[in-house]
Design a protein around this motif. Structure first.
Motif, short mmCIF file in Angstrom:
data_model
loop_
_atom_site.label_atom_id
_atom_site.label_comp_id
_atom_site.label_asym_id
_atom_site.label_seq_id
_atom_site.Cartn_x
_atom_site.Cartn_y
_atom_site.Cartn_z
N ASN A 1 0.31 -54.44 -71.23
CA ASN A 1 -0.70 -53.82 -70.38
C ASN A 1 -1.48 -54.89 -69.62
O ASN A 1 -2.11 -55.76 -70.23
CB ASN A 1 -1.68 -53.01 -71.26
CG ASN A 1 -0.97 -51.90 -72.02
OD1 ASN A 1 -0.64 -50.87 -71.47
ND2 ASN A 1 -0.75 -52.13 -73.32
N ARG B 1 1.54 -51.28 -66.43
CA ARG B 1 2.24 -51.47 -67.70
C ARG B 1 3.69 -51.83 -67.42
O ARG B 1 4.28 -51.37 -66.44
CB ARG B 1 2.19 -50.19 -68.56
CG ARG B 1 0.81 -49.62 -68.75
CD ARG B 1 0.86 -48.28 -69.46
NE ARG B 1 1.10 -48.43 -70.89
CZ ARG B 1 1.80 -47.57 -71.62
NH1 ARG B 1 2.40 -46.53 -71.04
NH2 ARG B 1 1.94 -47.75 -72.92
N ILE C 1 5.24 -52.93 -74.99
CA ILE C 1 4.58 -52.57 -73.73
C ILE C 1 3.49 -53.58 -73.44
O ILE C 1 2.60 -53.81 -74.27
CB ILE C 1 3.97 -51.16 -73.79
CG1 ILE C 1 4.99 -50.14 -74.27
CG2 ILE C 1 3.38 -50.79 -72.43
CD1 ILE C 1 6.15 -49.92 -73.34
N SER D 1 1.98 -52.08 -78.33
CA SER D 1 1.19 -52.09 -77.10
C SER D 1 0.32 -53.34 -77.10
O SER D 1 -0.54 -53.52 -77.98
CB SER D 1 0.33 -50.83 -77.02
OG SER D 1 -0.47 -50.84 -75.85
#
Length: 330
Positions: free
Chosen positions: A309, A315, A307, A237
């Motif tokens: 953000n 996202r 991912i 992330s």
């Protein structure tokens, strides 16, 4: 102006002069100057070994040339395994007609770049091919290094690890693209081509528990991070706003429709360390580049993808680059 002739690769007087007056003069050391058929090396403990070929176009670019790139690229591959670079081989495939002054400039830059890591070129080869059979010069290098911190692997990213980037991304790819398109930029844009062993060595000296390292060359950070997801079976992330991208690189990307995350780098790496070591690792990286940043974390989640953000709360997947974005960048 003197140019490379086919006789410079023929094994006779001209080739002997080229090797002695150019290659040995700039790259010579006690092992190379023995002129044996093979170098005899002293290796203690575990070693890392890598090989690479360099076909960059153009041969000279802002911030470097094919020679600097060949040394830095090979040394960096060793450093990403926690290995101190020690020995390199180097083979030159030279196109007939290449200016001798250009070749000497390239070799001199290789000698200068070797001093950064302390590695030595201990064996090599020279071939000359007819005009039209190569684009000026191709270089192949192989490197051997002594592993100073074992256990660094793309398979060792763990849930909870912090993900760091050593500096702003995309400079090499954007620089090469600008040179090919003859762009006159209002601000200078240079390749990030550089030897990374000094910063990795500093991390090792500070006992940073490095899980994974990778220099983000072809495919940029997109390729590296996706490879980590697959190899370590984690989800990464990332905070898009934290990823350092210069305005110059953003401008080139907007002009040509590229994504800075996909652009090649030649002096930028991605690091995974335990969360409790992230601040210490960042402090070391910032001593070498003020653009270093913590950009995300690893999570035990599926799918095993990257991912991204955004600052606005959205996202998206950061996928592997598709197709050949920019050929001949290294």
């Amino acid at each position: 102006m003197k140019r490379i002739q086919l006789s410079h690769g023929g094994g006779g007087q001209e080739m002997n002069q080229l090797i002695n007056r150019l290659f040995f003069r700039h790259l010579g050391n006690d092992i190379l100057l023995r002129t044996e058929d093979a170098a005899v090396l002293e290796c203690n403990g575990s070693v890392a070994m890598t090989t690479d070929s360099f076909t960059v176009s153009p041969l000279f670019f802002a911030g470097g040339n094919i020679g600097k790139l060949a040394v830095a690229g090979t040394v960096n591959d060793l450093a990403m395994m926690g290995a101190e670079p020690q020995y390199l081989s180097c083979s030159f495939i030279i196109e007939e007609g290449l200016l001798l002054d250009e070749l000497e400039q390239i070799v001199k830059s290789m000698a200068e770049e070797l001093t950064v890591s302390g590695a030595r070129i201990v064996c090599g080869d020279t071939k000359v091919v007819p005009k039209g059979c190569a684009d000026g010069l191709f270089i192949n290098t192989t490197g051997i290094g002594h592993i100073r911190q074992p256990g660094i692997s793309a398979r060792n990213v763990c849930p909870g690890d912090a993900i760091l980037i050593s500096r702003d991304i995309g400079c090499h790819g954007a620089c090469l693209l600008s040179a090919r398109e003859s762009l006159r930029l209002s601000s200078p844009l240079q390749s990030d081509c550089a030897t990374l062993w000094p910063v990795i060595h500093a991390c090792i000296e500070q006992n940073i528990p490095i899980h994974s390292l990778r220099d983000a060359t072809r495919g940029g950070i997109s390729a590296v991070l996706n490879e980590w997801c697959e190899a370590s079976k984690v989800q990464l992330s990332l905070d898009e706003e934290a990823i350092p991208v210069s305005d110059h690189v953003r401008g080139v990307c907007e002009l040509f429709g590229f994504d800075p995350y996909d652009l090649a780098n030649e002096g930028t790496f991605v690091m995974a360390v335990p969360t409790d070591a992230a601040d210490a690792a960042l402090a070391v990286l910032k001593a070498f580049s003020g653009q270093a940043a913590i950009v995300g974390r690893a999570e035990a989640a599926t799918p095993n993808k990257v991912i991204l953000n955004s600052p606005w709360g959205s996202r998206r997947y950061l996928d592997l680059p598709g197709g050949e974005l920019l050929p001949r960048i290294c």
